[in-house]
Design a protein around this motif. Structure first.
Motif, short mmCIF file in Angstrom:
data_model
loop_
_atom_site.label_atom_id
_atom_site.label_comp_id
_atom_site.label_asym_id
_atom_site.label_seq_id
_atom_site.Cartn_x
_atom_site.Cartn_y
_atom_site.Cartn_z
N ASP A 119 43.60 72.40 4.93
CA ASP A 119 43.75 71.87 6.30
C ASP A 119 44.95 70.92 6.41
OD1 ASP A 119 41.60 73.27 7.21
OD2 ASP A 119 40.17 71.61 7.02
N LEU A 120 45.26 70.24 5.31
CA LEU A 120 46.38 69.28 5.35
C LEU A 120 47.71 69.97 5.65
CD1 LEU A 120 45.40 67.02 2.30
CD2 LEU A 120 45.22 66.45 4.73
N LYS A 121 47.76 71.27 5.40
CA LYS A 121 49.00 72.02 5.68
C LYS A 121 48.77 73.10 6.73
CE LYS A 121 51.05 71.22 1.16
NZ LYS A 121 51.85 71.79 0.08
N MET A 122 47.78 72.89 7.61
CA MET A 122 47.40 74.01 8.48
C MET A 122 48.49 74.43 9.46
SD MET A 122 44.63 72.68 11.28
CE MET A 122 43.37 71.87 10.32
N TYR A 123 49.42 73.55 9.76
CA TYR A 123 50.49 73.94 10.69
C TYR A 123 51.83 74.19 10.00
CZ TYR A 123 47.04 72.32 14.05
OH TYR A 123 45.89 72.16 14.77
N GLU A 124 51.87 74.06 8.69
CA GLU A 124 53.16 74.21 7.99
C GLU A 124 53.65 75.65 8.10
OE1 GLU A 124 54.34 72.11 4.70
OE2 GLU A 124 53.65 70.31 5.75
N GLY A 125 54.94 75.81 8.35
CA GLY A 125 55.54 77.13 8.49
C GLY A 125 56.93 77.14 7.92
N GLU A 126 57.76 78.00 8.47
CA GLU A 126 59.09 78.23 7.95
C GLU A 126 59.94 76.95 7.91
OE1 GLU A 126 62.75 81.26 8.93
OE2 GLU A 126 60.95 81.35 10.16
N ALA A 127 59.90 76.19 8.99
CA ALA A 127 60.75 75.00 9.07
C ALA A 127 60.38 73.99 7.98
CB ALA A 127 60.63 74.35 10.45
#
Lengths: 274, 274
Positions: A78-86
């Motif tokens: 959950d701590l990285k749930m929005y992490e993506g390419e950027a």
């Protein structure tokens, strides 16, 4: 040369900017609710993870005030749930000596859309809380574990609000209840009696007019002259008086620039005071 | 069910904990000095980088209050000047599902000794400021660029201090000078008149005695009973009264636990008030 040594053992009091930034809140009870009330005042995008959600939090969810509510136990990912390419590109950037517009935009996107600006937990599970703390610190994230002062990058306090004015009271952990009393018994009545909201709105309006209409320019001498005038004029009147001015009074004040007016140029003393 | 919607457009007011944590300050002028005064109140390890240093900052340096002063221009690598083995291990930890004591210690070491908890700049060079902002964000660091609100994770405000009590006033950028006036004209006299310092010291002492001597135990029912008693007893007296109690009064209060005393059990109303 004699100097005053700052008194130690305090906190660094800061007004954190989380507008449109993701904040993760692990927990759905009464403490979580009190966190949400503060986060919404600061326009954060709040994601809640908890198996059970307080009815008021559910109301906020229904009103569309929360970014996302997950009704389940917390998972490490959950701590990285929005992490993506950027976000994945950030690590490549550590060697870049000068950022161009495109790289700046990618960094902005990672910061604003893919990362949690802050992580808060308000759960009873002490072991899980501890693991969350260390996961956050290993991931260079800022975290507050409720009721575990040693596992907090920051504490909360009692906050008084009147329009643009916010006042936070901290006892540095000694007596949160006294902070509540100070807020309720002293600061709220004080702010109400002052009409500080109108005072600060008037001063904000005056600064804006000064910068955009009366004395525009972003070169250092212009900025310094504006700031000096603003300080002197602000100090010319009491907060109560600033709370009573209208647009006519503000325009009259501004008409003196760059000269600093005197009190009697603006305030006519009523006859009965003679 | 009707709920109150939190008023938006504010900040998240926080008491940041930087005790024994590194903070980097780029700049050595008047604004830098004002930052140092706040950082020293919070026991931060301050590293200053600037070609020219304000005389008062030099005094702080001579008194040993600053961690390090570098009299030169900022270099990009300064952001990682304390990074070492523990920090380099952090990235390996992102896959670890459960941290043991050894890993926790390494994370603590990285956080406390090798990283900057916060980065502050107070320099005139706008281009360099902007690059520092993006370097910090790419490196997941928290940063304040003076006079550039869009490049700030957090703002400073006016702070009133009386012992363990700290009060911060923010106008959310509208009028820092009004915050100064509120502090100087209203909150400082208010705190002085209350003796809030003694009140909070007394309440802190009572909480400590309660937890360690009168009603020890860290199980949930014990904690809840202690907290409920503490809240009720705190609210029984005014802040002014808490500022006047001595150890005898505190011990008398504690002797009632778990019963909540009444006002007249503690405060004898003087005859002339009848």
């Amino acid at each position: 040369m004699s100097i005053e040594i700052p008194e130690p053992n305090g906190s660094l009091m800061l007004a954190w900017q989380v507008r449109n930034r993701h904040v993760l809140l692990v927990g759905g009870g009464a403490v979580a609710l009190s966190r949400i009330e503060l986060l919404l005042q600061a326009d954060a995008k709040v994601t809640v993870v908890a198996p059970k959600i307080d009815p008021t939090i559910e109301q906020y969810e229904k009103l569309g005030l929360l970014y996302k509510v997950h009704r389940r136990k917390f998972l490490k990912d959950d701590l990285k749930m929005y992490e993506g390419e950027a976000s994945r590109k950030l690590d490549q950037f550590s060697g870049v000596d000068h950022f161009g517009p495109e790289e700046m935009e990618q960094i902005e996107q990672a910061v604003k859309q893919e990362q949690f600006a802050l992580v808060l937990t308000a759960i009873d599970d002490k072991n899980l809380s501890k693991q969350i703390y260390y996961w956050c610190k290993a991931g260079r994230m800022q975290v507050n574990i409720a009721d575990k002062p040693k596992q907090c990058d920051f504490y909360f306090g009692s906050v008084v609000r009147q329009g643009s004015i916010q006042i936070m009271i901290s006892s540095n952990g000694k007596s949160p209840r006294l902070c509540h009393k100070l807020k309720h018994d002293k600061l709220e009545p004080l702010l109400a009696s002052l009409d500080a909201k109108t005072a600060v709105d008037n001063l904000g309006k005056m600064r804006g007019e000064l910068r955009h209409r009366v004395a525009p320019g972003e070169d250092t001498p212009t900025i310094k002259e504006r700031m000096a005038w603003n300080t002197q004029v602000t100090d010319l009147f009491t907060i109560e008086e600033w709370g009573q001015f209208d647009d006519t009074a503000l325009n009259r004040l501004l008409s003196f620039y760059p000269k600093v007016p005197q009190r009697q140029d603006i305030i006519v003393v009523p006859l009965e005071n003679f």
